[in-house]
Write an enzyme that holds these catalytic residues in place. Structure first.
Site, short mmCIF file in Angstrom:
data_model
loop_
_atom_site.label_atom_id
_atom_site.label_comp_id
_atom_site.label_asym_id
_atom_site.label_seq_id
_atom_site.Cartn_x
_atom_site.Cartn_y
_atom_site.Cartn_z
N GLU A 103 0.80 -1.23 0.00
CA GLU A 103 0.00 0.00 0.00
C GLU A 103 0.84 1.28 0.00
O GLU A 103 0.44 2.26 -0.63
CB GLU A 103 -1.00 0.00 1.16
N THR A 125 2.72 -8.15 -0.95
CA THR A 125 2.86 -8.08 0.50
C THR A 125 2.43 -9.42 1.09
O THR A 125 1.43 -10.01 0.66
CB THR A 125 2.02 -6.97 1.18
N ASP A 127 1.17 -9.66 3.83
CA ASP A 127 -0.03 -9.39 4.64
C ASP A 127 -1.35 -9.57 3.88
O ASP A 127 -2.41 -9.68 4.50
CB ASP A 127 0.01 -7.95 5.19
N ARG A 162 1.32 -27.72 27.37
CA ARG A 162 1.50 -26.27 27.47
C ARG A 162 0.52 -25.52 26.59
O ARG A 162 -0.03 -26.07 25.63
CB ARG A 162 2.89 -25.87 26.96
N GLY A 170 1.24 -9.12 10.42
CA GLY A 170 -0.10 -8.63 10.09
C GLY A 170 -0.38 -7.43 10.97
O GLY A 170 -0.91 -7.56 12.07
N ARG A 266 4.11 -20.71 26.58
CA ARG A 266 5.31 -20.31 25.85
C ARG A 266 4.92 -19.48 24.63
O ARG A 266 3.85 -19.68 24.06
CB ARG A 266 6.10 -21.54 25.39
O1 F6P Z 1 4.02 -5.08 5.56
C1 F6P Z 1 4.49 -6.36 5.63
C2 F6P Z 1 5.12 -6.63 6.96
O2 F6P Z 1 5.66 -7.91 6.88
C3 F6P Z 1 4.20 -6.48 8.19
O3 F6P Z 1 3.41 -7.58 8.45
C4 F6P Z 1 5.19 -6.22 9.28
O4 F6P Z 1 4.62 -5.54 10.37
C5 F6P Z 1 6.18 -5.37 8.60
O5 F6P Z 1 6.18 -5.73 7.25
C6 F6P Z 1 7.56 -5.50 9.18
O6 F6P Z 1 8.39 -4.68 8.46
P1 F6P Z 1 9.94 -4.52 8.67
O7 F6P Z 1 10.56 -5.73 8.11
O8 F6P Z 1 10.32 -3.32 7.90
O9 F6P Z 1 10.16 -4.39 10.13
#
Ligand code: F6P
Length: 342
Positions: A103, A125, A127, A162, A170, A266
């Site tokens: 995005e 992505t 995500d 456990r 995400g 854990r």
């Molecule tokens: O946007 C994709 C993502 O993998 C998110 O899920 C995560 O919060 C972020 O990137 C982590 O980004 P970075 O690798 O820059 O810390």
């Protein structure tokens, strides 16, 4: 014609498959010259390019990461950033740019398109939260990695009686948690779209104990938050797009469950393992189809668009209709997952 290509934002397995497809079809079918732009928008801002010939993309289909590198550079946060980009692309004779991103990166592509840069976007992505497409590439690979992790955690959780909490990526949506949780038989799935109630989580664990199941597996997306409270963040620092780093909700939950129920709990934070390594066959194919469709759009002269998956077809959608919108999880799917909680 000279075509630039860049990858921005967090990497996702399949970026190299897109680059390969753009280069192969661009050179072999259209006779284009393809130029790699280093580290996302930073490379255009600073004029850092690398020629991409057929040899440069040989053998990269299964490779994770990005041969071009990536960054979270936002040109609009740099003085005269947009002007620099237009100047540098013109100086390099770049007539069009294929932008592989999520995005943020595609939001910049939209703004730059409005300013005259000819862009075609490719949705990337892990995500899977980009509007306008059913799937972004990289997502399925992340789901496969998390599912395998859940299978492994099951056996050890069961042996030790456990609770094991797996925190996955995400930030704003729970696609990975939901689909992997469903595939991996999680006993509770917590996602940003549905703030959780700690008592309910404990009830599910208790219900399992009553059934004689003295272990539980919880999957939590990093952006999930307790009802009425804010997300748990790792630090206050924000990137150039204004994002904070999430992380810690798993540990919060673990401590609370131990405190409330006295069960050994854990926590595993899977982190970048979800993004590293080779893409699955599905993502290699999707990324390749996206790359081919992107260079076809360049050839047709259709810009200001992103290639998208609709049903089984790859179609163009306007960047204008995608920018600033987020695709949250399918709540019907969450309801299905919910049947198996507790
Ligand atoms: O946007 C994709 C993502 O993998 C998110 O899920 C995560 O919060 C972020 O990137 C982590 O980004 P970075 O690798 O820059 O810390």
């Amino acid at each position: 014609m000279k075509v630039g290509i860049l990858s921005g934002g967090g990497d996702a397995p399949g970026i190299n498959a897109v680059i390969r497809a753009v280069v192969r079809k661009g050179i072999e079918y259209y006779g284009y010259e393809i130029v790699g732009i280093r580290d996302g928008w930073r490379g255009l801002l600073e004029g850092e390019f690398v020629p991409l010939d057929l040899k440069a993309v040989s053998g990269i289909l299964p490779r994770g990461g990005s041969i071009l590198g990536t960054s979270r550079t936002n040109p609009f946060k740099h003085e005269k950033g947009a002007e620099e980009i237009l100047k540098n692309s013109e100086k390099a004779d770049m007539e069009a740019v294929v932008v592989i991103g999520g995005e943020d990166t595609l939001g910049v592509a939209y703004k730059m398109s409005e300013l005259g840069l000819k862009c075609v976007g490719v949705p990337k992505t892990i995500d899977n939260d980009l509007a306008g497409t059913e799937y972004t590439f990289g997502f399925r690979t992340a789901v496969a990695i998390v599912t395998e992790t859940l299978d492994r955690l099951h056996t050890t959780a069961e042996a030790h009686h456990r609770v094991i909490i797996l925190e996955v990526m995400g930030r704003y949506t729970g696609w990975i948690a939901l689909e992997a949780g469903l595939a991996g038989g999680a006993d509770v799935i917590l996602i940003p779209e549905k703030p959780f109630d700690l008592n309910e989580v404990c009830k599910y664990i208790k219900h399992r104990q009553e059934k004689g199941r003295n272990f539980s597996i919880i999957v939590v997306a990093e952006g999930a938050k307790p009802k009425g409270k804010a997300e748990i963040i790792y630090g206050e620092r924000v990137d150039e797009f204004g994002h904070v780093r999430f992380g810690g909700v798993g540990y919060y939950l673990g401590k609370e469950i131990e405190r409330h129920m006295g069960i050994e709990t854990r926590v595993i934070v899977l982190g970048h393992v979800q993004r590293g390594g080779s893409p699955t066959a599905y993502d290699r194919i999707l990324a390749t189809r996206y790359g081919v469709a992107a260079i076809d759009l360049v050839h047709e002269g259709t810009f200001g668009c992103m290639v998208a998956l609709k049903g089984s077809k790859i179609v163009p959608v306007l960047l204008k209709d995608v920018a600033g919108k987020r695709k949250t999880v399918d709540l019907e799917l969450y309801d299905i997952a919910n049947i198996f909680f507790g």
